[in-house]
Design a protein around this motif. Structure first.
Motif, PDB file in Angstrom:
ATOM      1  N   ALA A  10       0.844  -1.192   0.000  1.00 49.42           N
ATOM      2  CA  ALA A  10       0.000   0.000   0.000  1.00 49.42           C
ATOM      3  C   ALA A  10       0.881   1.245   0.000  1.00 49.42           C
ATOM      4  CB  ALA A  10      -0.897  -0.003   1.224  1.00 49.42           C
ATOM      5  N   LYS A  11       0.463   2.210  -0.773  1.00 53.32           N
ATOM      6  CA  LYS A  11       1.241   3.444  -0.832  1.00 53.32           C
ATOM      7  C   LYS A  11       0.924   4.272   0.409  1.00 53.32           C
ATOM      8  CE  LYS A  11       1.658   3.762  -5.795  1.00 53.32           C
ATOM      9  NZ  LYS A  11       1.469   4.582  -6.981  1.00 53.32           N
ATOM     10  N   ARG A  12       1.967   4.808   0.978  1.00 58.59           N
ATOM     11  CA  ARG A  12       1.798   5.649   2.157  1.00 58.59           C
ATOM     12  C   ARG A  12       1.582   7.098   1.731  1.00 58.59           C
ATOM     13  NH1 ARG A  12       6.573   4.005   6.327  1.00 58.59           N
ATOM     14  NH2 ARG A  12       6.260   1.762   6.277  1.00 58.59           N
ATOM     15  N   ALA A  13       0.800   7.770   2.521  1.00 58.14           N
ATOM     16  CA  ALA A  13       0.636   9.209   2.288  1.00 58.14           C
ATOM     17  C   ALA A  13       1.941   9.895   2.685  1.00 58.14           C
ATOM     18  CB  ALA A  13      -0.516   9.743   3.127  1.00 58.14           C
ATOM     19  N   PRO A  14       2.276  10.966   2.008  1.00 54.35           N
ATOM     20  CA  PRO A  14       3.514  11.662   2.379  1.00 54.35           C
ATOM     21  C   PRO A  14       3.457  12.105   3.842  1.00 54.35           C
ATOM     22  CG  PRO A  14       2.319  12.857   0.641  1.00 54.35           C
ATOM     23  CD  PRO A  14       1.559  11.625   0.948  1.00 54.35           C
ATOM     24  N   ALA A  15       4.604  12.060   4.465  1.00 50.65           N
ATOM     25  CA  ALA A  15       4.676  12.448   5.868  1.00 50.65           C
ATOM     26  C   ALA A  15       4.282  13.917   6.005  1.00 50.65           C
ATOM     27  CB  ALA A  15       6.082  12.234   6.405  1.00 50.65           C
ATOM     28  N   LYS A  16       3.468  14.191   7.002  1.00 47.86           N
ATOM     29  CA  LYS A  16       3.051  15.570   7.232  1.00 47.86           C
ATOM     30  C   LYS A  16       4.152  16.291   7.980  1.00 47.86           C
ATOM     31  CE  LYS A  16      -1.864  14.618   7.432  1.00 47.86           C
ATOM     32  NZ  LYS A  16      -3.082  14.665   8.236  1.00 47.86           N
ATOM     33  N   THR A  17       4.418  17.496   7.531  1.00 48.12           N
ATOM     34  CA  THR A  17       5.405  18.284   8.239  1.00 48.12           C
ATOM     35  C   THR A  17       4.700  19.057   9.345  1.00 48.12           C
ATOM     36  OG1 THR A  17       5.152  20.094   6.671  1.00 48.12           O
ATOM     37  CG2 THR A  17       6.936  18.539   6.248  1.00 48.12           C
ATOM     38  N   VAL A  18       5.293  19.020  10.481  1.00 44.72           N
ATOM     39  CA  VAL A  18       4.724  19.717  11.620  1.00 44.72           C
ATOM     40  C   VAL A  18       5.371  21.088  11.692  1.00 44.72           C
ATOM     41  CG1 VAL A  18       4.437  19.681  14.126  1.00 44.72           C
ATOM     42  CG2 VAL A  18       4.410  17.543  12.826  1.00 44.72           C
ATOM     43  N   PRO A  19       4.570  22.159  11.622  1.00 44.27           N
ATOM     44  CA  PRO A  19       5.171  23.490  11.675  1.00 44.27           C
ATOM     45  C   PRO A  19       5.776  23.755  13.037  1.00 44.27           C
ATOM     46  CG  PRO A  19       2.796  23.645  11.775  1.00 44.27           C
ATOM     47  CD  PRO A  19       3.140  22.199  11.535  1.00 44.27           C
ATOM     48  N   LYS A  20       6.841  24.553  13.022  1.00 39.74           N
ATOM     49  CA  LYS A  20       7.483  24.922  14.289  1.00 39.74           C
ATOM     50  C   LYS A  20       6.538  25.826  15.061  1.00 39.74           C
ATOM     51  CE  LYS A  20      12.288  24.762  12.779  1.00 39.74           C
ATOM     52  NZ  LYS A  20      13.521  25.530  12.651  1.00 39.74           N
ATOM     53  N   PRO A  21       6.512  25.664  16.360  1.00 37.82           N
ATOM     54  CA  PRO A  21       5.660  26.568  17.133  1.00 37.82           C
ATOM     55  C   PRO A  21       6.193  27.994  17.048  1.00 37.82           C
ATOM     56  CG  PRO A  21       6.957  25.161  18.586  1.00 37.82           C
ATOM     57  CD  PRO A  21       7.197  24.695  17.185  1.00 37.82           C
ATOM     58  N   ALA A  22       5.285  28.933  17.038  1.00 40.91           N
ATOM     59  CA  ALA A  22       5.691  30.332  16.952  1.00 40.91           C
ATOM     60  C   ALA A  22       6.465  30.710  18.209  1.00 40.91           C
ATOM     61  CB  ALA A  22       4.464  31.219  16.814  1.00 40.91           C
ATOM     62  N   ALA A  23       7.438  31.567  18.016  1.00 43.60           N
ATOM     63  CA  ALA A  23       8.218  32.035  19.159  1.00 43.60           C
ATOM     64  C   ALA A  23       7.298  32.820  20.085  1.00 43.60           C
ATOM     65  CB  ALA A  23       9.359  32.926  18.679  1.00 43.60           C
ATOM     66  N   PRO A  24       7.483  32.655  21.367  1.00 46.84           N
ATOM     67  CA  PRO A  24       6.613  33.393  22.278  1.00 46.84           C
ATOM     68  C   PRO A  24       6.826  34.890  22.115  1.00 46.84           C
ATOM     69  CG  PRO A  24       8.379  32.306  23.486  1.00 46.84           C
ATOM     70  CD  PRO A  24       8.476  31.854  22.051  1.00 46.84           C
ATOM     71  N   LYS A  25       5.738  35.619  22.232  1.00 45.91           N
ATOM     72  CA  LYS A  25       5.830  37.070  22.125  1.00 45.91           C
ATOM     73  C   LYS A  25       6.602  37.606  23.324  1.00 45.91           C
ATOM     74  CE  LYS A  25       3.409  37.796  18.437  1.00 45.91           C
ATOM     75  NZ  LYS A  25       3.921  38.414  17.280  1.00 45.91           N
ATOM     76  N   LYS A  26       7.403  38.592  23.070  1.00 41.48           N
ATOM     77  CA  LYS A  26       8.176  39.178  24.155  1.00 41.48           C
ATOM     78  C   LYS A  26       7.253  40.063  24.972  1.00 41.48           C
ATOM     79  CE  LYS A  26      12.418  38.895  21.568  1.00 41.48           C
ATOM     80  NZ  LYS A  26      13.580  39.583  21.058  1.00 41.48           N
ATOM     81  N   GLN A  27       7.461  40.042  26.255  1.00 36.50           N
ATOM     82  CA  GLN A  27       6.591  40.772  27.144  1.00 36.50           C
ATOM     83  C   GLN A  27       7.414  41.554  28.149  1.00 36.50           C
ATOM     84  OE1 GLN A  27       3.878  38.068  28.992  1.00 36.50           O
ATOM     85  NE2 GLN A  27       2.139  39.385  28.628  1.00 36.50           N
ATOM     86  N   SER A  28       6.932  42.734  28.496  1.00 33.90           N
ATOM     87  CA  SER A  28       7.623  43.559  29.481  1.00 33.90           C
ATOM     88  C   SER A  28       7.296  43.084  30.886  1.00 33.90           C
ATOM     89  CB  SER A  28       7.204  45.026  29.340  1.00 33.90           C
ATOM     90  OG  SER A  28       7.590  45.523  28.095  1.00 33.90           O
ATOM     91  N   SER A  29       8.242  43.277  31.768  1.00 34.35           N
ATOM     92  CA  SER A  29       8.023  42.924  33.164  1.00 34.35           C
ATOM     93  C   SER A  29       7.101  43.951  33.812  1.00 34.35           C
ATOM     94  CB  SER A  29       9.356  42.884  33.907  1.00 34.35           C
ATOM     95  OG  SER A  29       9.867  44.201  34.031  1.00 34.35           O
TER      96      SER A  29
END
Length: 70
Positions: A10-29
Motif C-alpha cells: 500500500a502506498k503511504r501518504a507523504p509524511a506531514k510536516t509539523v510546523p514549528k511553534p511560533a516564538a513566544p511574544k516578548k513581554q515587558s516585566s
C-alpha cells in the motif's frame, strides 16, 4: 493452479510536516510597565529608568539593524 497476482504494498501518504511553534511574544516585566506608565503620565524618570525602558524597547525589536525614523 493459477497464480494470484502479487500484492503491491500500500502506498503511504507523504509524511506531514509539523510546523514549528511560533516564538513566544516578548513581554515587558511589571516593573518596566510601571516605568512606562510614569513616562506616559509625564512624571520625571531617573537616568536608570530611562536606560531600562530604552533597553527593553530595543530588546523587543524583532528586526535586525537600524531603520530610518519616519
Amino acid at each position: 493452479m493459477a497464480k494470484t497476482p502479487s500484492k503491491t504494498p500500500a502506498k503511504r501518504a507523504p509524511a506531514k510536516t509539523v510546523p514549528k511553534p511560533a516564538a513566544p511574544k516578548k513581554q515587558s516585566s511589571p516593573k518596566l510597565s510601571t516605568i512606562a506608565s510614569k513616562a506616559v503620565r509625564g512624571e520625571k524618570l531617573t537616568k536608570a529608568e530611562i536606560a531600562s525602558l530604552g533597553g527593553s524597547v530595543l530588546s523587543q525589536d524583532e528586526t535586525a539593524g537600524q531603520k530610518k525614523a519616519t
